[in-house]
Enzyme design. Sequence first.
Site, PDB file in Angstrom:
ATOM      1  N   GLY A 182     -16.710  20.780 -41.145  1.00  0.00           N
ATOM      2  CA  GLY A 182     -16.319  22.132 -40.770  1.00  0.00           C
ATOM      3  C   GLY A 182     -15.660  22.938 -41.875  1.00  0.00           C
ATOM      4  O   GLY A 182     -15.066  23.983 -41.599  1.00  0.00           O
ATOM      5  N   THR A 187     -13.211  14.619 -19.970  1.00  0.00           N
ATOM      6  CA  THR A 187     -12.672  15.126 -18.705  1.00  0.00           C
ATOM      7  C   THR A 187     -13.660  16.154 -18.157  1.00  0.00           C
ATOM      8  O   THR A 187     -13.751  17.264 -18.687  1.00  0.00           O
ATOM      9  CB  THR A 187     -11.290  15.794 -18.934  1.00  0.00           C
ATOM     10  N   LYS A 247      -4.625  27.992 -29.087  1.00  0.00           N
ATOM     11  CA  LYS A 247      -5.645  29.047 -28.965  1.00  0.00           C
ATOM     12  C   LYS A 247      -5.752  29.614 -27.549  1.00  0.00           C
ATOM     13  O   LYS A 247      -6.057  30.793 -27.374  1.00  0.00           O
ATOM     14  CB  LYS A 247      -7.002  28.537 -29.460  1.00  0.00           C
ATOM     15  N   GLU A 279     -13.932  18.200 -15.727  1.00  0.00           N
ATOM     16  CA  GLU A 279     -13.485  19.514 -15.232  1.00  0.00           C
ATOM     17  C   GLU A 279     -13.440  20.552 -16.358  1.00  0.00           C
ATOM     18  O   GLU A 279     -13.695  21.736 -16.139  1.00  0.00           O
ATOM     19  CB  GLU A 279     -12.091  19.405 -14.589  1.00  0.00           C
ATOM     20  N   ASP A 317     -14.058  32.024 -34.878  1.00  0.00           N
ATOM     21  CA  ASP A 317     -14.575  30.666 -35.096  1.00  0.00           C
ATOM     22  C   ASP A 317     -16.091  30.590 -34.926  1.00  0.00           C
ATOM     23  O   ASP A 317     -16.790  29.951 -35.717  1.00  0.00           O
ATOM     24  CB  ASP A 317     -13.929  29.681 -34.112  1.00  0.00           C
TER      25      ASP A 317
HETATM   26  P1  ATR Z   1      -9.251  21.601 -29.890  1.00  0.00           P
HETATM   27  O1  ATR Z   1      -8.513  22.920 -29.993  1.00  0.00           O
HETATM   28  O2  ATR Z   1      -9.393  20.884 -31.190  1.00  0.00           O
HETATM   29  O3  ATR Z   1     -10.529  21.726 -29.151  1.00  0.00           O
HETATM   30  P2  ATR Z   1      -8.160  20.463 -27.487  1.00  0.00           P
HETATM   31  O4  ATR Z   1      -8.253  21.782 -26.792  1.00  0.00           O
HETATM   32  O5  ATR Z   1      -6.965  19.602 -27.285  1.00  0.00           O
HETATM   33  O6  ATR Z   1      -8.261  20.642 -29.056  1.00  0.00           O
HETATM   34  O7  ATR Z   1      -9.481  19.638 -27.112  1.00  0.00           O
HETATM   35  C1  ATR Z   1      -9.707  18.364 -27.615  1.00  0.00           C
HETATM   36  C2  ATR Z   1     -11.063  17.917 -27.144  1.00  0.00           C
HETATM   37  O8  ATR Z   1     -11.377  16.639 -27.700  1.00  0.00           O
HETATM   38  C3  ATR Z   1     -11.162  17.756 -25.645  1.00  0.00           C
HETATM   39  O9  ATR Z   1     -12.454  18.105 -25.248  1.00  0.00           O
HETATM   40  C4  ATR Z   1     -10.902  16.257 -25.479  1.00  0.00           C
HETATM   41  O10 ATR Z   1     -11.388  15.702 -24.280  1.00  0.00           O
HETATM   42  P3  ATR Z   1     -10.509  15.807 -22.932  1.00  0.00           P
HETATM   43  O11 ATR Z   1     -10.674  17.198 -22.423  1.00  0.00           O
HETATM   44  O12 ATR Z   1     -11.095  14.771 -22.047  1.00  0.00           O
HETATM   45  O13 ATR Z   1      -9.079  15.495 -23.341  1.00  0.00           O
HETATM   46  C5  ATR Z   1     -11.670  15.724 -26.645  1.00  0.00           C
HETATM   47  N1  ATR Z   1     -11.289  14.368 -27.072  1.00  0.00           N
HETATM   48  C6  ATR Z   1     -10.177  13.997 -27.724  1.00  0.00           C
HETATM   49  N2  ATR Z   1     -10.195  12.660 -27.997  1.00  0.00           N
HETATM   50  C7  ATR Z   1     -11.370  12.183 -27.504  1.00  0.00           C
HETATM   51  C8  ATR Z   1     -11.998  10.894 -27.479  1.00  0.00           C
HETATM   52  N3  ATR Z   1     -11.425   9.809 -28.006  1.00  0.00           N
HETATM   53  N4  ATR Z   1     -13.211  10.779 -26.902  1.00  0.00           N
HETATM   54  C9  ATR Z   1     -13.801  11.870 -26.368  1.00  0.00           C
HETATM   55  N5  ATR Z   1     -13.271  13.108 -26.347  1.00  0.00           N
HETATM   56  C10 ATR Z   1     -12.076  13.275 -26.917  1.00  0.00           C
END
Ligand code: ATR
Length: 280
Positions: A240, A153, A66, A155, A102
């Site tokens: 969803g 994360t 995206k 940031e 979305d």
């Molecule tokens: P999407 O398009 O589904 O949002 P993405 O852009 O890869 O996919 O984002 C995934 C999100 O899930 C991120 O916010 C990620 O956190 P990070 O930015 O720290 O990677 C979060 N996420 C994935 N697994 C996680 C977990 N086990 N606990 C908390 N956050 C998680």
Amino acid sequence: MTARYALIGHPVAHSLSPRIHAAFGEQLGIALQYGLIDATPEAFPSAVAAFGAEGGAGLNVTLPHKEAARALCATLSPRARRCGVVNTLVPGAGGWHGDNTDGIGLVHDLTERHRIDLRARKVLMLGAGGAAHGVAPALLDAGIESLWIVNRTPERADALYDLLGEPGCVHTRYWHDLPNLGVFDMIVNATSAGRTTSSMALPSSLASQRTLAVDLSYGEAAIAFLSWARSVGCETALDGLGMLVEQAAEAFHVWHGERPDTDPVYAELRAGAVALHSAE
Ligand code: ATR
């Protein structure tokens, strides 16, 4: 020749979008083909270009593309610019036009299908990736009182905060602050944790019986978060699937200028929901 549309993502094999768009087209008497394109991040730009060169009439974009889709666009709709991510592409004379359906899809599902009033709610957004970007502006527009973005994360939470540009009602906190944030009126799981093997531990202090819990995923990917929500007493815990159907209807409107009735399509998919796998 029948107009061709597709969903591009990685993976896309279990996507419901072809079924949804075929049903909408049938309902409105619009002939269309809707396929699936599985493209890795490296292959994404060339796959989009090839689809356009072959006369493709529109693309939906799902994870992990995206953000990359936004970068490919010559023009953006105001809502796509605000989200910073694109889930709908329309070919134009000067290149691709990017939109994002979305957020409006989520808000339509909650306010129209489930008759939920979002106004004045204190909302926790877990995650700050593509899904969170897609829905955050629409939640603010729906009149929520405050949006608390918490991401593993930090940031990425800060980047979404900066993009939204509403410091009065948008806040970021660290993941380890979760036990100290009090109770929320609504918790949106916009993480991809349910689609991976990684788990997500959440404190029970975030929710009460009145808390609306929403997972942007559906099927198996939504089970862990919705089970947590029910275990801590949330009376309303939604996946969803409705958002998926509503964002598709909005994309259909962007492409065809007509709005399908989503209720029969949603009902049919919900009836078979046990077999659903993922999110898009
Ligand atoms: P999407 O398009 O589904 O949002 P993405 O852009 O890869 O996919 O984002 C995934 C999100 O899930 C991120 O916010 C990620 O956190 P990070 O930015 O720290 O990677 C979060 N996420 C994935 N697994 C996680 C977990 N086990 N606990 C908390 N956050 C998680």
